[in-house]
Design a protein around this motif. Structure first.
Motif, mmCIF file in Angstrom:
data_model
loop_
_atom_site.group_PDB
_atom_site.id
_atom_site.type_symbol
_atom_site.label_atom_id
_atom_site.label_comp_id
_atom_site.label_asym_id
_atom_site.label_seq_id
_atom_site.Cartn_x
_atom_site.Cartn_y
_atom_site.Cartn_z
ATOM 1 N N TRP A 283 11.330 -11.883 56.506
ATOM 2 C CA TRP A 283 12.633 -11.221 56.440
ATOM 3 C C TRP A 283 13.676 -12.029 57.198
ATOM 4 C CZ3 TRP A 283 15.066 -9.883 60.910
ATOM 5 C CH2 TRP A 283 14.287 -9.686 62.053
ATOM 6 N N TYR B 178 8.746 -8.297 53.945
ATOM 7 C CA TYR B 178 8.515 -7.032 54.632
ATOM 8 C C TYR B 178 9.132 -7.093 56.023
ATOM 9 C CZ TYR B 178 5.222 -5.829 50.959
ATOM 10 O OH TYR B 178 4.669 -5.535 49.740
ATOM 11 N N ASP C 251 9.311 -5.595 59.905
ATOM 12 C CA ASP C 251 8.440 -4.940 60.879
ATOM 13 C C ASP C 251 8.800 -3.459 60.939
ATOM 14 O OD1 ASP C 251 7.471 -7.475 61.423
ATOM 15 O OD2 ASP C 251 8.787 -7.762 63.151
ATOM 16 N N ASP D 238 8.320 -1.257 58.509
ATOM 17 C CA ASP D 238 8.642 -0.657 57.221
ATOM 18 C C ASP D 238 7.646 -1.142 56.186
ATOM 19 O OD1 ASP D 238 11.494 0.749 56.127
ATOM 20 O OD2 ASP D 238 10.185 -0.106 54.612
ATOM 21 N N GLU D 239 7.160 -0.222 55.388
ATOM 22 C CA GLU D 239 6.160 -0.550 54.364
ATOM 23 C C GLU D 239 6.790 -1.038 53.066
ATOM 24 O OE1 GLU D 239 2.691 -0.014 54.988
ATOM 25 O OE2 GLU D 239 3.484 0.230 57.004
ATOM 26 N N GLU D 240 8.083 -0.799 52.917
ATOM 27 C CA GLU D 240 8.770 -1.061 51.651
ATOM 28 C C GLU D 240 9.155 -2.537 51.519
ATOM 29 O OE1 GLU D 240 9.897 -0.310 48.093
ATOM 30 O OE2 GLU D 240 9.394 1.448 49.286
ATOM 31 N N PRO D 241 8.688 -3.208 50.459
ATOM 32 C CA PRO D 241 9.080 -4.606 50.263
ATOM 33 C C PRO D 241 10.546 -4.699 49.828
ATOM 34 C CG PRO D 241 7.809 -3.845 48.388
ATOM 35 C CD PRO D 241 7.817 -2.719 49.392
#
Length: 145
Positions: free
Chosen positions: A20, A88, A90, A92-95
């Motif tokens: 990210w 991704y 840190d 957060d699961e959402e790409p």
């Protein structure tokens, strides 16, 4: 969209970024290259995300990297990047596959950019944008109204 220009200076599609942070640096560098921000602004975005978490993810697959004007915003501007592989954040699961980085010198001047962002989300543009390969495809989508 009135007042908003998507062109080869502020759009990059299918960017390669492993993290990210790298993705934000790429989108942020476009702001720097276009005279909208100083390099310190990009550092400020990354510092803010590390400090406050992924507050910039506003919709599925979509983030809007920005920070306070005093971190180095020079003038209003934005960049749109899509990623060849999602990143991704840190915590957060959402790409995330689409990012609109923006800079503004105060809390009011960037309203046109925010309107564009809201429109992209409301009209369901994020998913189609995430798989585009050319600026022409992007123009066809946003100019279809």
């Amino acid at each position: 969209m009135e007042g908003i220009v998507l062109n080869e200076k502020n759009v990059r599609l299918n960017v390669k970024a492993e993290t990210w942070e790298e993705a934000i640096r790429i989108g942020g560098q476009l702001l720097v290259d276009n005279g909208c921000a100083k390099p310190s602004y990009v550092d400020g975005i990354i510092r803010s995300v590390k400090e406050y978490g992924p507050y910039i993810i506003i919709s599925k697959g979509f983030a809007i990297p920005h920070t306070r004007p005093e971190d180095g915003a020079v003038k209003i501007g934005f960049s749109l990047i899509t990623l060849d592989k999602p990143v991704y954040f840190d915590g957060d699961e959402e790409p995330v596959k689409v990012m609109i980085c923006f800079a503004a010198t105060d809390s009011k001047t960037h309203l046109d950019i925010l309107k564009m962002i809201v429109e992209f989300v409301e009209k369901g543009y994020i998913e189609p944008i995430s798989s585009m390969h050319t600026l022409a495809e992007l123009h066809a989508l946003v100019d279809s109204e």
